[in-house]
Structure formats: C-alpha cells, structure tokens
Design a protein around this motif. Structure first.
Motif, short mmCIF file in Angstrom:
data_model
loop_
_atom_site.label_atom_id
_atom_site.label_comp_id
_atom_site.label_asym_id
_atom_site.label_seq_id
_atom_site.Cartn_x
_atom_site.Cartn_y
_atom_site.Cartn_z
N CYS A 30 -48.22 -60.54 -66.41
CA CYS A 30 -47.49 -59.31 -66.69
C CYS A 30 -46.04 -59.53 -66.27
O CYS A 30 -45.77 -60.06 -65.19
N ILE A 31 -45.11 -59.14 -67.13
CA ILE A 31 -43.70 -59.36 -66.83
C ILE A 31 -43.00 -58.09 -66.35
O ILE A 31 -41.79 -58.08 -66.13
N GLY A 32 -43.78 -57.02 -66.19
CA GLY A 32 -43.21 -55.77 -65.66
C GLY A 32 -42.19 -55.12 -66.55
O GLY A 32 -41.32 -54.40 -66.08
N CYS A 33 -42.31 -55.31 -67.85
CA CYS A 33 -41.31 -54.77 -68.78
C CYS A 33 -41.59 -53.31 -69.16
O CYS A 33 -40.73 -52.66 -69.74
N PHE A 34 -42.78 -52.83 -68.86
CA PHE A 34 -43.22 -51.48 -69.20
C PHE A 34 -43.23 -51.23 -70.70
O PHE A 34 -43.25 -50.09 -71.15
N GLY A 35 -43.24 -52.30 -71.48
CA GLY A 35 -43.35 -52.17 -72.93
C GLY A 35 -44.65 -51.49 -73.33
O GLY A 35 -44.71 -50.80 -74.35
N CYS A 36 -45.70 -51.67 -72.52
CA CYS A 36 -46.99 -51.05 -72.81
C CYS A 36 -46.92 -49.53 -72.67
O CYS A 36 -47.81 -48.82 -73.15
N TRP A 37 -45.91 -49.05 -72.03
CA TRP A 37 -45.71 -47.61 -71.90
C TRP A 37 -44.64 -47.10 -72.86
O TRP A 37 -44.72 -45.99 -73.37
N LEU A 38 -43.61 -47.91 -73.10
CA LEU A 38 -42.46 -47.44 -73.86
C LEU A 38 -42.40 -47.93 -75.30
O LEU A 38 -42.09 -47.17 -76.21
N LYS A 39 -42.62 -49.22 -75.53
CA LYS A 39 -42.47 -49.80 -76.86
C LYS A 39 -43.75 -49.72 -77.69
O LYS A 39 -43.70 -49.41 -78.89
N THR A 40 -44.86 -50.02 -77.08
CA THR A 40 -46.16 -50.03 -77.79
C THR A 40 -47.17 -49.28 -76.93
O THR A 40 -48.08 -49.88 -76.36
N PRO A 41 -47.04 -47.97 -76.80
CA PRO A 41 -47.86 -47.20 -75.86
C PRO A 41 -49.35 -47.53 -75.93
O PRO A 41 -49.96 -47.50 -77.00
N GLY A 42 -49.89 -47.92 -74.78
CA GLY A 42 -51.30 -48.24 -74.67
C GLY A 42 -51.65 -49.67 -75.01
O GLY A 42 -52.81 -50.07 -74.92
N ARG A 43 -50.66 -50.46 -75.36
CA ARG A 43 -50.91 -51.85 -75.77
C ARG A 43 -49.83 -52.75 -75.19
O ARG A 43 -48.64 -52.47 -75.32
N CYS A 44 -50.26 -53.83 -74.55
CA CYS A 44 -49.31 -54.78 -73.97
C CYS A 44 -48.50 -55.45 -75.07
O CYS A 44 -49.02 -55.75 -76.15
N VAL A 45 -47.24 -55.71 -74.81
CA VAL A 45 -46.37 -56.36 -75.79
C VAL A 45 -46.61 -57.86 -75.85
O VAL A 45 -46.20 -58.50 -76.83
N LEU A 46 -47.25 -58.43 -74.85
CA LEU A 46 -47.54 -59.87 -74.85
C LEU A 46 -48.75 -60.13 -75.73
O LEU A 46 -49.80 -59.52 -75.56
#
Length: 167
Positions: free
Chosen positions: A36-52
């Motif tokens: 996990c890179i701590g980017c919070f993309g799973c909350w902001l960019k792709t809610p509910g889904r990790c960006v990696l």
C-alpha cells in the motif's frame, strides 16, 4: 463465503485443507502483491477499489461478501507476517474515509453493511506471553476497525498442531 488469507507455502497449506470448498476464497502470496502506498486513491479516485493493479485491488469488495475471514499467520513480535499485514493494508477500501465515534473510539465509517467473523490462527515456536497479548490486542483492534461480529484468536506452537483447522 469464507475467505482464508495465509502466509504458508503451497505444500504446507495443502496439507491442512481436506477438500476443496467452492464457497471459500483463498488468498496467498503469489509474488505479485504491491505494498500500500498510502495514496488514498481507494477512497478518492476509485472508491472501494485499490488503484494498484496486481490482483489484490478488490480486497474491500471481497471482504464485503464474506461471512468469516480466517487468517493464518506466523506470529512475528506479536503481529502478522509481512504478507498478511500487506493484504490487510490493501483492504482499507472496505471502509469509508469518513470518521464516526462509537463507544468513545474514533474509527472509519463502514462502506458495507457486513459483519464477518474474524478468526486468526497465529503459529510459531517460542511465542512469549507478551507476544500473545500483543497479538490478541491487534486482532481486537482489527475487529473493531473492520466491524467484525466476533473475534477469535488461536495460537499454535507449530504448523502440525494446526492440522484439522481448515475443514
């Protein structure tokens, strides 16, 4: 559905499983998981889904569908092994980025209305009482954060003592 997350090698894991169960999802280290890179993309960019994109990006959704989460991990200083810790870190999309206060504790709001049972099997030789207490507290905190319905913690001195655990 049950989910089993483990850090065993394939041969060790297969020695525990008596038969294939189509209602069980098994998550193991296939060598592709990213930290996990701590980017919070799973909350902001792709809610509910990790960006990696490495095969572990849907951990939040997967947890939302399980009745019991079973973790099998070597106990390392009262915590999970690095692979297990990484999978749990990658499961943050299970929660929302917003906070709530419950029983005097601040925690993230639940994204899904699911309350699974959390069962953790720690194994390892020479676990100290302090490591066991730390591990119990860790599982309790994880249970609170993941809104689990119940937490179970087991300690095994070796892998052989876990025979029959995964029926």
């Amino acid at each position: 559905m049950k989910i089993i997350i483990h850090d065993l090698d394939k041969q060790e894991y297969n020695s525990f499983v008596q038969m294939y169960n189509p209602n069980t999802t098994v998550i193991s280290d296939n060598g592709t998981i990213h930290n996990c890179i701590g980017c919070f993309g799973c909350w902001l960019k792709t809610p509910g889904r990790c960006v990696l994109k490495d095969g572990y990006e849907d951990m939040g959704k997967l947890l939302s569908q399980c009745e019991e989460l079973i973790i099998i991990s070597e106990c390392i200083y009262g915590s999970y092994s690095p692979f297990i810790r990484n999978v749990l870190d990658r499961s943050i999309p299970y929660l929302l980025p917003y906070f709530t206060n419950k029983n005097g504790r601040t925690r993230h709001k639940n994204r899904y209305k699911n309350n699974f049972i959390l069962s953790v099997h720690f194994y390892g030789e020479d676990m100290t009482d302090r490591e066991r207490e730390t591990a119990k507290a860790l599982v309790e905190a994880n249970g609170i954060n993941f809104y689990s319905a119940e937490n179970k913690v087991y300690f095994h001195n070796n892998l052989q003592s876990m025979k029959g655990v995964l029926q």
